[in-house]
Design a protein around this motif. Sequence first.
Motif, PDB file in Angstrom:
ATOM      1  N   ARG A 122       0.814  -1.218   0.000  1.00 22.83           N
ATOM      2  CA  ARG A 122       0.000   0.000   0.000  1.00 22.83           C
ATOM      3  C   ARG A 122       0.850   1.271   0.000  1.00 22.83           C
ATOM      4  O   ARG A 122       0.403   2.313  -0.483  1.00 22.83           O
ATOM      5  CB  ARG A 122      -0.921   0.016   1.239  1.00 22.83           C
ATOM      6  N   CYS A 132      -2.082   8.824   1.753  1.00 20.23           N
ATOM      7  CA  CYS A 132      -1.336   9.993   1.285  1.00 20.23           C
ATOM      8  C   CYS A 132      -1.484  11.119   2.296  1.00 20.23           C
ATOM      9  O   CYS A 132      -0.512  11.769   2.682  1.00 20.23           O
ATOM     10  CB  CYS A 132      -1.865  10.469  -0.067  1.00 20.23           C
ATOM     11  N   ASN A 134      -3.848   8.429  -8.359  1.00 16.29           N
ATOM     12  CA  ASN A 134      -3.905   7.369  -7.358  1.00 16.29           C
ATOM     13  C   ASN A 134      -5.374   6.997  -7.189  1.00 16.29           C
ATOM     14  O   ASN A 134      -6.269   7.774  -7.534  1.00 16.29           O
ATOM     15  CB  ASN A 134      -3.354   7.858  -6.023  1.00 16.29           C
ATOM     16  N   ASP A 148      -6.589   5.269  -1.567  1.00 17.39           N
ATOM     17  CA  ASP A 148      -5.254   5.555  -1.040  1.00 17.39           C
ATOM     18  C   ASP A 148      -5.127   6.979  -0.513  1.00 17.39           C
ATOM     19  O   ASP A 148      -4.064   7.365  -0.029  1.00 17.39           O
ATOM     20  CB  ASP A 148      -4.181   5.308  -2.116  1.00 17.39           C
ATOM     21  N   THR A 155       2.975   4.772  -3.707  1.00 12.07           N
ATOM     22  CA  THR A 155       1.730   5.526  -3.535  1.00 12.07           C
ATOM     23  C   THR A 155       2.024   6.986  -3.238  1.00 12.07           C
ATOM     24  O   THR A 155       2.941   7.292  -2.474  1.00 12.07           O
ATOM     25  CB  THR A 155       0.929   4.922  -2.352  1.00 12.07           C
ATOM     26  N   ASP A 189       7.470   8.742  -2.133  1.00 11.63           N
ATOM     27  CA  ASP A 189       6.155   8.109  -1.941  1.00 11.63           C
ATOM     28  C   ASP A 189       5.819   8.011  -0.442  1.00 11.63           C
ATOM     29  O   ASP A 189       6.579   8.487   0.404  1.00 11.63           O
ATOM     30  CB  ASP A 189       6.117   6.723  -2.603  1.00 11.63           C
TER      31      ASP A 189
END
Lengths: 506, 171
Positions: free
Chosen positions: A340, A493, A485, A489, A344, A394
Amino acid sequence: MATLTEILSAATSGETPRGWRRAVVDAEGWSRVAAALGAGEGTLMGLWGEPAAVFMAVLDESESAVWILSLNCPEGSFPSVGRVHAPAQRLERTIRDLFGLQPVDAPDRRPWLDHGRWELAQPLAAAPQAPAAEMPPYAFLAAEGPNLHRIPVGPVHAGIIEPGHFRFTVNGEAVVRLEERLGYVHKGIEGLMTGAGLERAARLAARVSGDSTVAYSFAFARAVEAALGIEAPTRAVWLRALMAELERLANHFGDIGAIANDASFSLMLAHCSVLRERVLRVAETCFGHRLMMDRIQPGGVTHDLQADHQGVIRGLIDEARRRFPHLVELYEQTASLKDRTVGTGHLNPALARRFGAGGFVGRASGRGFDCRRSLAYAPYDELLFGAPIVHRGDVNARLWVRVVEVGQSLGLIDQILDGLPEGALTVDSNRLSAAAGEGLALVEGFRGDILVWVRLGEDGTVERCHLRDPSWFQWPLLEAVIDNNIIADFPLCNKSFNCSYSGHDL
Amino acid sequence: MRKLFFESLFRGPLTEPAPPADAGQLAELAERLKGAAQRRIGRSLSIRQVDAGSCNGCELEIHAMNNPFYDLERFGIRFVASPRHADVLLVTGPVTRNMKEALERTYAATPGPKWVVATGDCAADGGCFAGSYAVCGGVAAVLPVDLVIPGCPPTPEKMLAGLLALLETVA
């Protein structure tokens, strides 16, 4: 084109204060600095207003110096910086909302903090206005096309978090545009600051963003001390750093657990929240408050570290050193969790640099700026610590920067306990007495550089105080990283940025 | 992961005994609610937290109530995502004017019987932000408040004692 240093040096007027530089410019000089920022020279560190002037803070990396420029605005307008340098846009909209000063040729004319609900319009202007009868609905930016739909989220969110509105436009699961609307927790702190005595102003500064209360108090105290031309005693300065590192530890433990929890890995949250609680309890024991609120005051600190408290803190450090590596290992070995976080919410290093992203957001995308090193202040100029710089940008990278910083803070606390000098906790109170002056301070909070600029009047009260949270330059980047994305997610973030709503909305 | 589980097994629980329900708040609640809500909701409370302009200090300590030391859920008290599932609104902050409508709408979306807990000094009366052009000055200026938990921020223990007093009175 002249370099930023040349433009600024030519504009300098009178003596330069210690640690930062001050210049009064005309509209042309203002525009030239804006153009240099737009061309990628220097970093915009802040932009704020007064009833009849605007101020800009610019970091000149080549000289490791911060410039404060001001432009008088007798006509009630100033050349827009946002026109050529996007990071300035929300700051300019705020100046217009609060002071009524118009950024000429600004690309975005919408209000920002003013939702049309205040008792006054342009509340901090020389002559505040009665609010308009009804403000038109906020015009979100367009995103149109077949198969697109919009998801409005907030201001009241599903978890225990601060309020803000997110307007997602999605194509299936992929986010094609996110637009933030903030300002819901605007309390009018800078208005309350104006005319306040130092004690009340320090109390307000400590409540700009509760998670960074130590860092804000630290920055406010240093700014006031700079304005008065005094220095806090050495022991007090070291104790301030001790509190600042404890605060960083507590927040990083909380964040690492919370990021994992947003991928439904609650085991990590449980273990990290134990470590966080341990830090807060040690803070309570040593400094009498779990978040160490109001412990740093202009002139010094309120609480001394008793001899037996050294052992309490060492015990905490030992426990963290013993337990935390197991949690890092757990994170590293849990493929479903890393699935995950890796890849991301990628933040492009060029954007991070352009927006002057501080803290783990910047350091995870190649921008190594850290006030504790780049604009070193006591006692960090005598302490050893590295600068974790990662380039992957990320969620995983932002988490890793925190992991490394936990280790550094533990090392810093060790050094502070070893080298803690004896001496007074505050300066004599008569040295804090009234004197007019300007002061600037930058302090590295857990999420990045906090800027405080203060001007004291002859009577010792605050004439104007501006507090700039690192989130101002991180919130816009969150809009960029979520692009393409999946919407599921977004919590990851968002939590990996962990921007402050209160610190931004003021 | 296995190592961590084993360690936890032998370490024993970290969870601490419950603080006694705050006696002062118990008396205050009994007076205010006059037994009207007794035994309506069973021994549990669902809480919707609303930040109406706090500095986020209160939120940090509300989060802490969920950690293994305080373990709020063992009392049947839990946080829910929607006001439609809530019995209690736990409100922090001086209620900024920009959040007033959202708070009122959250209250309207909460089914009765419902209770409002103002948490922290700001929620009590606006705290150090009272008097600003941008704040209403405390939750009571907008909603009927059943319980005030003072503190800046209140410690998790204080909040727990207040919530247990509420649970004693209404559940």
